[in-house]
Scaffold this motif. Structure first.
Motif, PDB file in Angstrom:
ATOM      1  N   ASN A  66       0.809  -1.225   0.000  1.00  0.00           N
ATOM      2  CA  ASN A  66       0.000   0.000   0.000  1.00  0.00           C
ATOM      3  C   ASN A  66       0.841   1.273   0.000  1.00  0.00           C
ATOM      4  OD1 ASN A  66      -2.583  -1.138  -0.119  1.00  0.00           O
ATOM      5  ND2 ASN A  66      -2.493  -1.619   2.057  1.00  0.00           N
ATOM      6  N   TRP A  67       1.684   1.447  -1.037  1.00  0.00           N
ATOM      7  CA  TRP A  67       2.426   2.691  -1.188  1.00  0.00           C
ATOM      8  C   TRP A  67       2.703   2.976  -2.660  1.00  0.00           C
ATOM      9  CZ3 TRP A  67       6.962   2.116  -3.758  1.00  0.00           C
ATOM     10  CH2 TRP A  67       7.659   0.913  -3.631  1.00  0.00           C
ATOM     11  N   ILE A  68       2.929   4.271  -2.932  1.00  0.00           N
ATOM     12  CA  ILE A  68       3.381   4.716  -4.250  1.00  0.00           C
ATOM     13  C   ILE A  68       4.579   5.631  -4.033  1.00  0.00           C
ATOM     14  CG2 ILE A  68       1.118   4.557  -5.343  1.00  0.00           C
ATOM     15  CD1 ILE A  68       0.947   7.628  -5.166  1.00  0.00           C
ATOM     16  N   ARG A  69       5.368   5.795  -5.081  1.00  0.00           N
ATOM     17  CA  ARG A  69       6.500   6.716  -5.037  1.00  0.00           C
ATOM     18  C   ARG A  69       6.292   7.722  -6.166  1.00  0.00           C
ATOM     19  NH1 ARG A  69      11.080   6.495  -2.346  1.00  0.00           N
ATOM     20  NH2 ARG A  69      10.788   4.347  -1.701  1.00  0.00           N
ATOM     21  N   VAL A  70       6.303   9.022  -5.805  1.00  0.00           N
ATOM     22  CA  VAL A  70       6.092  10.087  -6.778  1.00  0.00           C
ATOM     23  C   VAL A  70       7.243  11.082  -6.719  1.00  0.00           C
ATOM     24  CG1 VAL A  70       3.570   9.916  -6.788  1.00  0.00           C
ATOM     25  CG2 VAL A  70       4.686  11.424  -5.168  1.00  0.00           C
ATOM     26  N   GLN A  71       7.458  11.783  -7.835  1.00  0.00           N
ATOM     27  CA  GLN A  71       8.523  12.769  -7.935  1.00  0.00           C
ATOM     28  C   GLN A  71       8.171  14.008  -7.132  1.00  0.00           C
ATOM     29  OE1 GLN A  71       9.717  13.524 -11.938  1.00  0.00           O
ATOM     30  NE2 GLN A  71      11.087  15.168 -11.386  1.00  0.00           N
ATOM     31  N   VAL A  72       9.186  14.609  -6.482  1.00  0.00           N
ATOM     32  CA  VAL A  72       9.007  15.825  -5.706  1.00  0.00           C
ATOM     33  C   VAL A  72       9.398  17.009  -6.579  1.00  0.00           C
ATOM     34  CG1 VAL A  72       9.686  17.065  -3.620  1.00  0.00           C
ATOM     35  CG2 VAL A  72       9.579  14.574  -3.600  1.00  0.00           C
ATOM     36  N   GLY A  73       8.433  17.639  -7.198  1.00  0.00           N
ATOM     37  CA  GLY A  73       8.689  18.799  -8.046  1.00  0.00           C
ATOM     38  C   GLY A  73       9.671  18.493  -9.164  1.00  0.00           C
ATOM     39  N   MET A 131      16.277  17.331  -8.495  1.00  0.00           N
ATOM     40  CA  MET A 131      17.095  16.184  -8.898  1.00  0.00           C
ATOM     41  C   MET A 131      18.149  15.903  -7.829  1.00  0.00           C
ATOM     42  SD  MET A 131      16.097  15.235 -11.877  1.00  0.00           S
ATOM     43  CE  MET A 131      15.177  15.812 -13.276  1.00  0.00           C
ATOM     44  N   ASP A 132      18.586  14.642  -7.753  1.00  0.00           N
ATOM     45  CA  ASP A 132      19.681  14.316  -6.855  1.00  0.00           C
ATOM     46  C   ASP A 132      21.007  14.580  -7.561  1.00  0.00           C
ATOM     47  OD1 ASP A 132      20.105  12.184  -8.557  1.00  0.00           O
ATOM     48  OD2 ASP A 132      19.583  10.643  -7.107  1.00  0.00           O
ATOM     49  N   ARG A 133      22.111  14.276  -6.918  1.00  0.00           N
ATOM     50  CA  ARG A 133      23.424  14.604  -7.497  1.00  0.00           C
ATOM     51  C   ARG A 133      23.772  13.763  -8.723  1.00  0.00           C
ATOM     52  NH1 ARG A 133      26.335  12.344  -2.233  1.00  0.00           N
ATOM     53  NH2 ARG A 133      25.950  10.150  -2.609  1.00  0.00           N
ATOM     54  N   LYS A 134      23.041  12.676  -8.937  1.00  0.00           N
ATOM     55  CA  LYS A 134      23.266  11.826 -10.114  1.00  0.00           C
ATOM     56  C   LYS A 134      22.307  12.160 -11.258  1.00  0.00           C
ATOM     57  CE  LYS A 134      25.033   8.028  -7.388  1.00  0.00           C
ATOM     58  NZ  LYS A 134      24.870   6.628  -7.019  1.00  0.00           N
ATOM     59  N   GLY A 135      21.452  13.147 -11.062  1.00  0.00           N
ATOM     60  CA  GLY A 135      20.530  13.569 -12.112  1.00  0.00           C
ATOM     61  C   GLY A 135      19.199  12.843 -12.112  1.00  0.00           C
ATOM     62  N   ASN A 136      18.955  12.013 -11.099  1.00  0.00           N
ATOM     63  CA  ASN A 136      17.681  11.304 -10.986  1.00  0.00           C
ATOM     64  C   ASN A 136      16.688  12.158 -10.199  1.00  0.00           C
ATOM     65  OD1 ASN A 136      18.785   8.967 -12.199  1.00  0.00           O
ATOM     66  ND2 ASN A 136      19.710   8.411 -10.245  1.00  0.00           N
ATOM     67  N   PRO A 137      15.399  12.069 -10.522  1.00  0.00           N
ATOM     68  CA  PRO A 137      14.420  12.863  -9.775  1.00  0.00           C
ATOM     69  C   PRO A 137      14.300  12.382  -8.328  1.00  0.00           C
ATOM     70  CG  PRO A 137      13.327  11.367 -11.286  1.00  0.00           C
ATOM     71  CD  PRO A 137      14.789  11.261 -11.562  1.00  0.00           C
ATOM     72  N   LEU A 138      14.155  13.342  -7.417  1.00  0.00           N
ATOM     73  CA  LEU A 138      13.907  12.991  -6.022  1.00  0.00           C
ATOM     74  C   LEU A 138      12.462  12.526  -5.899  1.00  0.00           C
ATOM     75  CD1 LEU A 138      15.627  15.773  -3.912  1.00  0.00           C
ATOM     76  CD2 LEU A 138      16.341  13.426  -4.230  1.00  0.00           C
TER      77      LEU A 138
END
Length: 94
Positions: free
Chosen positions: A47-54, A57-64
């Protein structure tokens, strides 16, 4: 293929839960009764989802991303290739 989506799926190609064939079919997600289009990863059994925060980006260029807990429902938006095509119009063969 089954008409039931997997328990867990991710859109990130680096994730072990990534599956391109299933993502091409289209997955619909309803979280807490609201249909969402911004889901990066989900797990129905936990029962969870993961969504982008605005646009952060992190230091590797991936969305937080942030993990949100609540009731999750998943479904395929289109049928599997080849399933039901012959049954859709039986008069087309005649």
């Amino acid at each position: 293929m089954s008409d039931t989506p997997p328990d867990r799926l991710s859109v990130n190609p680096k994730s072990p839960f990534f599956d391109q064939a299933l993502l091409q079919r289209g997955i619909g997600i309803r979280f807490k009764g609201v249909e969402r289009r911004d889901v990066e990863e989900y797990c129905v059994s936990e029962n969870w989802i993961r969504v982008q925060v605005g646009k952060t980006m992190d230091r590797k260029g991936n969305p937080l991303t942030i993990k949100l807990a609540g009731q999750v429902e998943a479904w395929f938006e289109s049928s599997a290739a080849g399933e039901g095509d012959a049954e859709a119009d039986p008069e087309a063969e005649a």
